[in-house]
Design a protein around this motif. Sequence first.
Motif, mmCIF file in Angstrom:
data_model
loop_
_atom_site.group_PDB
_atom_site.id
_atom_site.type_symbol
_atom_site.label_atom_id
_atom_site.label_comp_id
_atom_site.label_asym_id
_atom_site.label_seq_id
_atom_site.Cartn_x
_atom_site.Cartn_y
_atom_site.Cartn_z
ATOM 1 N N GLY A 89 0.814 -1.205 0.000
ATOM 2 C CA GLY A 89 0.000 0.000 0.000
ATOM 3 C C GLY A 89 0.849 1.258 0.000
ATOM 4 N N LYS A 90 0.266 2.348 0.475
ATOM 5 C CA LYS A 90 0.979 3.624 0.493
ATOM 6 C C LYS A 90 1.289 4.095 1.910
ATOM 7 C CE LYS A 90 -0.944 5.059 -3.947
ATOM 8 N NZ LYS A 90 -1.830 6.018 -4.672
ATOM 9 N N GLY A 91 0.818 3.353 2.904
ATOM 10 C CA GLY A 91 1.231 3.602 4.273
ATOM 11 C C GLY A 91 0.452 4.641 5.049
ATOM 12 N N ILE A 92 -0.655 5.136 4.509
ATOM 13 C CA ILE A 92 -1.370 6.209 5.203
ATOM 14 C C ILE A 92 -2.139 5.684 6.413
ATOM 15 C CG2 ILE A 92 -3.048 8.064 4.971
ATOM 16 C CD1 ILE A 92 -0.355 8.430 3.479
ATOM 17 N N ALA A 93 -2.812 4.547 6.282
ATOM 18 C CA ALA A 93 -3.520 3.979 7.430
ATOM 19 C C ALA A 93 -2.533 3.593 8.529
ATOM 20 C CB ALA A 93 -4.348 2.766 7.004
ATOM 21 N N ALA A 94 -1.375 3.062 8.144
ATOM 22 C CA ALA A 94 -0.351 2.743 9.136
ATOM 23 C C ALA A 94 0.174 4.017 9.793
ATOM 24 C CB ALA A 94 0.791 1.976 8.479
ATOM 25 N N THR A 95 0.263 5.095 9.028
ATOM 26 C CA THR A 95 0.669 6.379 9.595
ATOM 27 C C THR A 95 -0.363 6.877 10.598
ATOM 28 O OG1 THR A 95 1.875 6.953 7.565
ATOM 29 C CG2 THR A 95 1.299 8.763 9.041
ATOM 30 N N ALA A 96 -1.631 6.578 10.344
ATOM 31 C CA ALA A 96 -2.676 6.918 11.316
ATOM 32 C C ALA A 96 -2.404 6.219 12.638
ATOM 33 C CB ALA A 96 -4.053 6.531 10.785
ATOM 34 N N GLY A 97 -1.947 4.972 12.568
ATOM 35 C CA GLY A 97 -1.578 4.250 13.778
ATOM 36 C C GLY A 97 -0.399 4.883 14.479
ATOM 37 N N LEU A 98 0.544 5.407 13.698
ATOM 38 C CA LEU A 98 1.672 6.131 14.284
ATOM 39 C C LEU A 98 1.175 7.355 15.048
ATOM 40 C CD1 LEU A 98 4.562 7.044 14.717
ATOM 41 C CD2 LEU A 98 4.619 7.805 12.327
ATOM 42 N N TYR A 99 0.267 8.107 14.441
ATOM 43 C CA TYR A 99 -0.294 9.273 15.127
ATOM 44 C C TYR A 99 -0.949 8.865 16.452
ATOM 45 C CZ TYR A 99 0.289 12.787 11.429
ATOM 46 O OH TYR A 99 0.809 13.698 10.540
ATOM 47 N N LEU A 100 -1.754 7.807 16.418
ATOM 48 C CA LEU A 100 -2.453 7.363 17.621
ATOM 49 C C LEU A 100 -1.481 7.003 18.738
ATOM 50 C CD1 LEU A 100 -5.308 5.123 16.174
ATOM 51 C CD2 LEU A 100 -5.564 7.337 17.318
ATOM 52 N N SER A 101 -0.365 6.422 18.376
ATOM 53 C CA SER A 101 0.606 5.995 19.377
ATOM 54 C C SER A 101 1.540 7.126 19.803
ATOM 55 C CB SER A 101 1.439 4.826 18.841
ATOM 56 O OG SER A 101 2.201 5.227 17.717
ATOM 57 N N LEU A 102 1.526 8.226 19.058
ATOM 58 C CA LEU A 102 2.471 9.312 19.321
ATOM 59 C C LEU A 102 1.891 10.393 20.227
ATOM 60 C CD1 LEU A 102 5.297 10.415 18.633
ATOM 61 C CD2 LEU A 102 4.265 11.575 16.654
ATOM 62 N N VAL A 125 -2.964 15.232 20.391
ATOM 63 C CA VAL A 125 -3.134 16.524 19.723
ATOM 64 C C VAL A 125 -2.717 16.431 18.261
ATOM 65 C CG1 VAL A 125 -2.448 18.951 19.675
ATOM 66 C CG2 VAL A 125 -2.825 17.802 21.870
ATOM 67 N N MET A 126 -1.580 15.793 18.009
ATOM 68 C CA MET A 126 -1.159 15.600 16.621
ATOM 69 C C MET A 126 -2.177 14.757 15.858
ATOM 70 S SD MET A 126 2.989 15.214 16.486
ATOM 71 C CE MET A 126 2.861 14.989 14.703
ATOM 72 N N THR A 127 -2.740 13.770 16.546
ATOM 73 C CA THR A 127 -3.760 12.929 15.920
ATOM 74 C C THR A 127 -4.983 13.760 15.554
ATOM 75 O OG1 THR A 127 -3.041 11.023 17.226
ATOM 76 C CG2 THR A 127 -5.219 10.893 16.220
ATOM 77 N N LEU A 128 -5.412 14.606 16.455
ATOM 78 C CA LEU A 128 -6.582 15.443 16.197
ATOM 79 C C LEU A 128 -6.356 16.373 15.013
ATOM 80 C CD1 LEU A 128 -9.391 16.436 16.998
ATOM 81 C CD2 LEU A 128 -8.292 18.006 18.618
ATOM 82 N N VAL A 129 -5.193 16.990 14.959
ATOM 83 C CA VAL A 129 -4.881 17.873 13.831
ATOM 84 C C VAL A 129 -4.880 17.081 12.528
ATOM 85 C CG1 VAL A 129 -3.137 19.373 12.784
ATOM 86 C CG2 VAL A 129 -3.569 19.479 15.255
ATOM 87 N N ALA A 130 -4.318 15.870 12.556
ATOM 88 C CA ALA A 130 -4.288 15.029 11.361
ATOM 89 C C ALA A 130 -5.704 14.678 10.909
ATOM 90 C CB ALA A 130 -3.486 13.756 11.626
ATOM 91 N N VAL A 131 -6.570 14.362 11.862
ATOM 92 C CA VAL A 131 -7.968 14.034 11.527
ATOM 93 C C VAL A 131 -8.657 15.236 10.895
ATOM 94 C CG1 VAL A 131 -10.222 13.481 12.509
ATOM 95 C CG2 VAL A 131 -8.207 12.218 13.258
ATOM 96 N N VAL A 132 -8.425 16.423 11.453
ATOM 97 C CA VAL A 132 -9.038 17.640 10.912
ATOM 98 C C VAL A 132 -8.521 17.925 9.500
ATOM 99 C CG1 VAL A 132 -9.202 20.149 11.174
ATOM 100 C CG2 VAL A 132 -9.487 18.661 13.166
ATOM 101 N N LEU A 133 -7.216 17.775 9.305
ATOM 102 C CA LEU A 133 -6.637 17.996 7.977
ATOM 103 C C LEU A 133 -7.211 17.024 6.955
ATOM 104 C CD1 LEU A 133 -2.864 18.602 8.809
ATOM 105 C CD2 LEU A 133 -4.455 20.260 7.831
ATOM 106 N N PHE A 134 -7.221 15.761 7.329
ATOM 107 C CA PHE A 134 -7.705 14.737 6.407
ATOM 108 C C PHE A 134 -9.195 14.917 6.143
ATOM 109 C CE2 PHE A 134 -9.435 10.583 5.304
ATOM 110 C CZ PHE A 134 -8.566 10.172 4.311
ATOM 111 N N GLY A 135 -9.971 15.035 7.222
ATOM 112 C CA GLY A 135 -11.413 15.166 7.072
ATOM 113 C C GLY A 135 -11.805 16.429 6.333
ATOM 114 N N GLY A 136 -11.114 17.529 6.619
ATOM 115 C CA GLY A 136 -11.421 18.778 5.944
ATOM 116 C C GLY A 136 -11.118 18.722 4.463
ATOM 117 N N ALA A 137 -9.956 18.156 4.121
ATOM 118 C CA ALA A 137 -9.564 18.083 2.715
ATOM 119 C C ALA A 137 -10.487 17.156 1.933
ATOM 120 C CB ALA A 137 -8.119 17.606 2.598
ATOM 121 N N VAL A 138 -10.774 15.995 2.498
ATOM 122 C CA VAL A 138 -11.625 15.027 1.803
ATOM 123 C C VAL A 138 -13.068 15.533 1.749
ATOM 124 C CG1 VAL A 138 -12.513 12.670 1.802
ATOM 125 C CG2 VAL A 138 -10.132 13.099 2.405
#
Length: 214
Positions: free
Chosen positions: A110-123, A126-139
């Motif tokens: 694959g391209k690793g984006i879902a796995a990167t989501a797992g990285l955010y969750l484990s990291l 706040v970074m996870t929330l920003v990522a969700v907003v960026l992804f959700g807003g763009a899509v």
Amino acid sequence: MIRLACVAIGYVFGLFQTGYIYGELKGTDIRQHGSGNAGATNALRTLGWKAGLITLLGDCFKCVFAVLLVRALFAGRYPDEHMGVLLGMYAALGVILGHNFPFYLKFKGGKGIAATAGLYLSLDPVMTLVAVVLFGGAVGATRYVSLGSILVSIWLPVGTILFGQQGKWGLSQGHLYELYAITVFLCLMAIFRHRKNIGRLLSGTESKLGQKAK
């Protein structure tokens, strides 16, 4: 050596190709359809929302589990209690490499984006929330999953460096540089994996969410 072990453990977790396995159970190699990769978006377009959701969750949490495992195994060996953040990042690197380049599928994953989501969750939440907003807003605004994925990939090094320079991760400067280097590498790899999507976005021919795989 511990860092290499973390990458190796992550790579093994990354080999669990959720979309490919689900497709094979349904008698379909999803890499032969749509975009040709084994990620959640192609599973969604090829096999429907259930396949997409299962692939997303499977690919996300294999990264979470790998990070948790290496932290449990190795973080206690260091006097610096914050080393678990760095070791987890090495594990996530391995997961994304295994996901993108599984040896038993001729390195076609694959391209690793879902796995990167797992990285955010484990990291960090706040970074996870920003990522969700960026992804959700763009899509939500454009229906281009690839655009959301690219923005999330760019946010990884940007957010990590911003928080790191504010003392968020509790690491020494040398260890912070390691952390930053991994996130920059993951970002560049994600952009490279999306190079065809970027071309189609620029030409206006990129498929939107909801369109069936051709």
